[in-house]
Design an enzyme around this catalytic site. Structure first.
Site, PDB file in Angstrom:
ATOM      1  N   LYS A  16       0.839  -1.213   0.000  1.00  0.00           N
ATOM      2  CA  LYS A  16       0.000   0.000   0.000  1.00  0.00           C
ATOM      3  C   LYS A  16       0.874   1.263   0.000  1.00  0.00           C
ATOM      4  O   LYS A  16       0.668   2.171  -0.796  1.00  0.00           O
ATOM      5  CB  LYS A  16      -0.929   0.024   1.233  1.00  0.00           C
ATOM      6  CG  LYS A  16      -1.841  -1.201   1.333  1.00  0.00           C
ATOM      7  CD  LYS A  16      -2.775  -1.140   2.530  1.00  0.00           C
ATOM      8  CE  LYS A  16      -2.083  -1.194   3.881  1.00  0.00           C
ATOM      9  NZ  LYS A  16      -1.356  -2.452   4.163  1.00  0.00           N
ATOM     10  N   ARG A  91      -9.820   0.766   8.531  1.00  0.00           N
ATOM     11  CA  ARG A  91      -9.356  -0.592   8.818  1.00  0.00           C
ATOM     12  C   ARG A  91     -10.392  -1.394   9.587  1.00  0.00           C
ATOM     13  O   ARG A  91     -10.124  -2.543   9.926  1.00  0.00           O
ATOM     14  CB  ARG A  91      -8.129  -0.467   9.711  1.00  0.00           C
ATOM     15  CG  ARG A  91      -6.829  -0.950   9.092  1.00  0.00           C
ATOM     16  CD  ARG A  91      -5.776  -0.677  10.145  1.00  0.00           C
ATOM     17  NE  ARG A  91      -4.564  -1.370   9.947  1.00  0.00           N
ATOM     18  CZ  ARG A  91      -3.494  -0.876   9.354  1.00  0.00           C
ATOM     19  NH1 ARG A  91      -3.531   0.319   8.814  1.00  0.00           N
ATOM     20  NH2 ARG A  91      -2.391  -1.572   9.296  1.00  0.00           N
ATOM     21  N   ARG A 130      11.954  -5.481   4.777  1.00  0.00           N
ATOM     22  CA  ARG A 130      11.625  -4.074   4.505  1.00  0.00           C
ATOM     23  C   ARG A 130      12.555  -3.124   5.261  1.00  0.00           C
ATOM     24  O   ARG A 130      12.869  -3.315   6.428  1.00  0.00           O
ATOM     25  CB  ARG A 130      10.182  -3.785   4.913  1.00  0.00           C
ATOM     26  CG  ARG A 130       9.881  -2.283   4.914  1.00  0.00           C
ATOM     27  CD  ARG A 130       8.424  -1.980   4.961  1.00  0.00           C
ATOM     28  NE  ARG A 130       7.794  -2.409   6.185  1.00  0.00           N
ATOM     29  CZ  ARG A 130       6.486  -2.289   6.408  1.00  0.00           C
ATOM     30  NH1 ARG A 130       5.709  -1.793   5.477  1.00  0.00           N
ATOM     31  NH2 ARG A 130       5.975  -2.685   7.537  1.00  0.00           N
ATOM     32  N   ARG A 163      11.337  -1.399  10.929  1.00  0.00           N
ATOM     33  CA  ARG A 163      10.272  -1.032  11.856  1.00  0.00           C
ATOM     34  C   ARG A 163      10.160  -2.033  13.003  1.00  0.00           C
ATOM     35  O   ARG A 163      10.271  -3.237  12.799  1.00  0.00           O
ATOM     36  CB  ARG A 163       8.929  -0.959  11.104  1.00  0.00           C
ATOM     37  CG  ARG A 163       8.628   0.411  10.583  1.00  0.00           C
ATOM     38  CD  ARG A 163       7.450   0.476   9.647  1.00  0.00           C
ATOM     39  NE  ARG A 163       6.246  -0.218  10.066  1.00  0.00           N
ATOM     40  CZ  ARG A 163       5.113  -0.221   9.360  1.00  0.00           C
ATOM     41  NH1 ARG A 163       5.057   0.444   8.220  1.00  0.00           N
ATOM     42  NH2 ARG A 163       4.066  -0.875   9.772  1.00  0.00           N
ATOM     43  N   ARG A 174      -0.234  -9.102  13.319  1.00  0.00           N
ATOM     44  CA  ARG A 174      -0.817  -8.085  12.422  1.00  0.00           C
ATOM     45  C   ARG A 174      -1.643  -8.759  11.319  1.00  0.00           C
ATOM     46  O   ARG A 174      -2.704  -8.274  10.944  1.00  0.00           O
ATOM     47  CB  ARG A 174       0.291  -7.227  11.807  1.00  0.00           C
ATOM     48  CG  ARG A 174       0.856  -6.218  12.804  1.00  0.00           C
ATOM     49  CD  ARG A 174       2.180  -5.634  12.337  1.00  0.00           C
ATOM     50  NE  ARG A 174       2.099  -4.900  11.108  1.00  0.00           N
ATOM     51  CZ  ARG A 174       3.141  -4.626  10.331  1.00  0.00           C
ATOM     52  NH1 ARG A 174       4.354  -5.041  10.680  1.00  0.00           N
ATOM     53  NH2 ARG A 174       2.995  -3.938   9.222  1.00  0.00           N
TER      54      ARG A 174
HETATM   55  P1  AP5 Z   1       4.828  -1.655   1.820  1.00  0.00           P
HETATM   56  O1  AP5 Z   1       4.480  -0.806   0.646  1.00  0.00           O
HETATM   57  O2  AP5 Z   1       5.584  -1.048   2.938  1.00  0.00           O
HETATM   58  O3  AP5 Z   1       3.504  -2.400   2.362  1.00  0.00           O
HETATM   59  P2  AP5 Z   1       2.269  -1.826   3.151  1.00  0.00           P
HETATM   60  O4  AP5 Z   1       1.052  -2.505   2.599  1.00  0.00           O
HETATM   61  O5  AP5 Z   1       2.254  -0.330   3.156  1.00  0.00           O
HETATM   62  O6  AP5 Z   1       2.604  -2.420   4.581  1.00  0.00           O
HETATM   63  P3  AP5 Z   1       2.519  -1.806   6.037  1.00  0.00           P
HETATM   64  O7  AP5 Z   1       3.217  -2.784   6.930  1.00  0.00           O
HETATM   65  O8  AP5 Z   1       2.996  -0.389   6.092  1.00  0.00           O
HETATM   66  O9  AP5 Z   1       1.009  -1.852   6.293  1.00  0.00           O
HETATM   67  P4  AP5 Z   1       0.350  -1.949   7.600  1.00  0.00           P
HETATM   68  O10 AP5 Z   1      -1.031  -1.745   7.118  1.00  0.00           O
HETATM   69  O11 AP5 Z   1       0.536  -3.130   8.449  1.00  0.00           O
HETATM   70  O12 AP5 Z   1       1.088  -0.800   8.476  1.00  0.00           O
HETATM   71  P5  AP5 Z   1       0.625   0.643   8.915  1.00  0.00           P
HETATM   72  O13 AP5 Z   1       1.814   1.502   8.964  1.00  0.00           O
HETATM   73  O14 AP5 Z   1      -0.567   1.091   8.163  1.00  0.00           O
HETATM   74  O15 AP5 Z   1       5.615  -2.943   1.270  1.00  0.00           O
HETATM   75  C1  AP5 Z   1       6.128  -3.924   2.135  1.00  0.00           C
HETATM   76  C2  AP5 Z   1       7.493  -4.451   1.619  1.00  0.00           C
HETATM   77  O16 AP5 Z   1       7.265  -5.186   0.403  1.00  0.00           O
HETATM   78  C3  AP5 Z   1       8.488  -3.330   1.253  1.00  0.00           C
HETATM   79  O17 AP5 Z   1       9.770  -3.766   1.613  1.00  0.00           O
HETATM   80  C4  AP5 Z   1       8.346  -3.182  -0.276  1.00  0.00           C
HETATM   81  O18 AP5 Z   1       9.548  -2.741  -0.879  1.00  0.00           O
HETATM   82  C5  AP5 Z   1       7.995  -4.599  -0.693  1.00  0.00           C
HETATM   83  N1  AP5 Z   1       7.076  -4.662  -1.840  1.00  0.00           N
HETATM   84  C6  AP5 Z   1       6.020  -3.837  -2.077  1.00  0.00           C
HETATM   85  N2  AP5 Z   1       5.375  -4.224  -3.213  1.00  0.00           N
HETATM   86  C7  AP5 Z   1       6.042  -5.322  -3.675  1.00  0.00           C
HETATM   87  C8  AP5 Z   1       5.858  -6.176  -4.827  1.00  0.00           C
HETATM   88  N3  AP5 Z   1       4.856  -5.985  -5.709  1.00  0.00           N
HETATM   89  N4  AP5 Z   1       6.731  -7.201  -4.991  1.00  0.00           N
HETATM   90  C9  AP5 Z   1       7.749  -7.401  -4.087  1.00  0.00           C
HETATM   91  N5  AP5 Z   1       7.982  -6.631  -3.015  1.00  0.00           N
HETATM   92  C10 AP5 Z   1       7.126  -5.601  -2.806  1.00  0.00           C
HETATM   93  O19 AP5 Z   1       0.110   0.350  10.425  1.00  0.00           O
HETATM   94  C11 AP5 Z   1       1.009   0.037  11.462  1.00  0.00           C
HETATM   95  C12 AP5 Z   1       0.214  -0.037  12.776  1.00  0.00           C
HETATM   96  O20 AP5 Z   1      -0.401   1.241  13.052  1.00  0.00           O
HETATM   97  C13 AP5 Z   1      -0.952  -1.032  12.800  1.00  0.00           C
HETATM   98  O21 AP5 Z   1      -0.529  -2.338  13.111  1.00  0.00           O
HETATM   99  C14 AP5 Z   1      -1.841  -0.417  13.887  1.00  0.00           C
HETATM  100  O22 AP5 Z   1      -1.346  -0.694  15.181  1.00  0.00           O
HETATM  101  C15 AP5 Z   1      -1.683   1.081  13.649  1.00  0.00           C
HETATM  102  N6  AP5 Z   1      -2.693   1.590  12.705  1.00  0.00           N
HETATM  103  C16 AP5 Z   1      -2.451   2.157  11.491  1.00  0.00           C
HETATM  104  N7  AP5 Z   1      -3.604   2.508  10.909  1.00  0.00           N
HETATM  105  C17 AP5 Z   1      -4.600   2.165  11.758  1.00  0.00           C
HETATM  106  C18 AP5 Z   1      -6.021   2.258  11.711  1.00  0.00           C
HETATM  107  N8  AP5 Z   1      -6.657   2.772  10.635  1.00  0.00           N
HETATM  108  N9  AP5 Z   1      -6.727   1.797  12.767  1.00  0.00           N
HETATM  109  C19 AP5 Z   1      -6.113   1.299  13.858  1.00  0.00           C
HETATM  110  N10 AP5 Z   1      -4.773   1.158  13.963  1.00  0.00           N
HETATM  111  C20 AP5 Z   1      -4.020   1.587  12.914  1.00  0.00           C
END
Ligand code: AP5
Length: 220
Positions: A16, A91, A130, A163, A174
């Site tokens: 994402k 979410r 990552r 991270r 997660r």
């Molecule tokens: P990346 O693009 O970083 O993936 P992502 O989907 O953004 O993953 P996140 O871990 O950031 O999502 P998340 O939803 O768990 O975390 P968030 O920060 O929102 O890609 C991942 C890796 O794969 C990278 O190394 C990239 O290079 C590689 N890659 C990408 N595409 C690829 C491809 N096509 N092929 C190969 N490799 C690829 O949330 C973190 C925490 O915050 C949550 O756990 C929660 O505690 C809190 N939080 C955030 N939002 C909320 C909410 N709305 N409600 C409640 N709690 C929340």
């Protein structure tokens, strides 16, 4: 014309954040990542950051009331008036309902929800490799998308770090939390005619091409 919001849906590590960076560039809409805003608050040791940290470190969701208030505040900033790319929000069904209400009040609407589908085993591999940029949140992968210089961000030269919540035991939680609390949004947005599934297992540039095509069709 109503402002256009794009909601990126998908499990942790689906890509994402990676795709949001490109969409922001191509569409000129701001990238609003709930995870990035929480991490920013954590860095500054705000009250919100300290509250969120407890949940984030366990791989759980931050409670809806805190998250919704934070996004409400972010969406009221002038740069979001034309629309935005939402990454990580909503979410839960309660967050999705709150978003619909907020956008209704500001004359905006969700135009499309690209759902980036990736199997669990691949997610674990992606998150363990990552590396994230300390200042701008730009994302790399040690094998799939390495920086030009190891440990340094290509965009702004800042230090890359792993991270805290990418540790294997937190990642498993997660993914579990995603299946239980966020996956119901797939059906929710499907029933609203907004879901567009994208195959997230393809190389990054191919996912981008598919995503851009879908998004541009829905923005017409
Ligand atoms: P990346 O693009 O970083 O993936 P992502 O989907 O953004 O993953 P996140 O871990 O950031 O999502 P998340 O939803 O768990 O975390 P968030 O920060 O929102 O890609 C991942 C890796 O794969 C990278 O190394 C990239 O290079 C590689 N890659 C990408 N595409 C690829 C491809 N096509 N092929 C190969 N490799 C690829 O949330 C973190 C925490 O915050 C949550 O756990 C929660 O505690 C809190 N939080 C955030 N939002 C909320 C909410 N709305 N409600 C409640 N709690 C929340």
């Amino acid at each position: 014309m109503a402002s256009s919001f794009i909601v990126l849906l998908g499990p942790p590590g689906a890509g994402k954040g990676t795709q949001a960076e490109v969409l922001t560039d191509k569409l000129g809409l701001p990238h609003i990542s709930s995870g990035d805003i929480f991490r920013e608050n954590l860095k500054k040791q705000t009250e919100l950051g300290q509250k969120a940290q407890v949940y984030m470190n366990r791989g759980e969701l931050v409670p809806d009331d805190l998250t919704i208030a934070m996004i409400h505040e972010r969406l009221s900033q002038p740069d979001a008036a034309r629309g935005a790319i939402l990454d990580g929000f909503p979410r839960t069904p309660a967050q999705a309902e709150a978003l619909a209400k907020m956008l209704g009040e500001m004359g905006g609407q969700v135009k499309v929800v690209p759902y980036i589908a990736v199997p669990d085993q691949e997610l674990i591999e992606r998150l363990s490799g990552r590396w994230t940029c300390r200042s701008g949140g730009h994302v790399y992968h040690e094998k799939n998308n390495p920086p030009k210089v190891a440990g340094k961000c290509d965009v702004d030269g800042s230090v890359l770090y792993q991270r805290e919540d990418d540790r294997p035991e937190t990642v498993s939680n997660r993914i579990r939390v995603y299946s239980q609390q966020t996956a119901p949004l797939i059906e929710y947005y499907h029933s609203h005619g907004l879901l567009a599934e994208v195959d997230g297992t393809k190389p990054i540039s191919q996912v981008t091409d598919e995503m851009l095509k879908t998004v541009q069709e829905h923005l017409k």
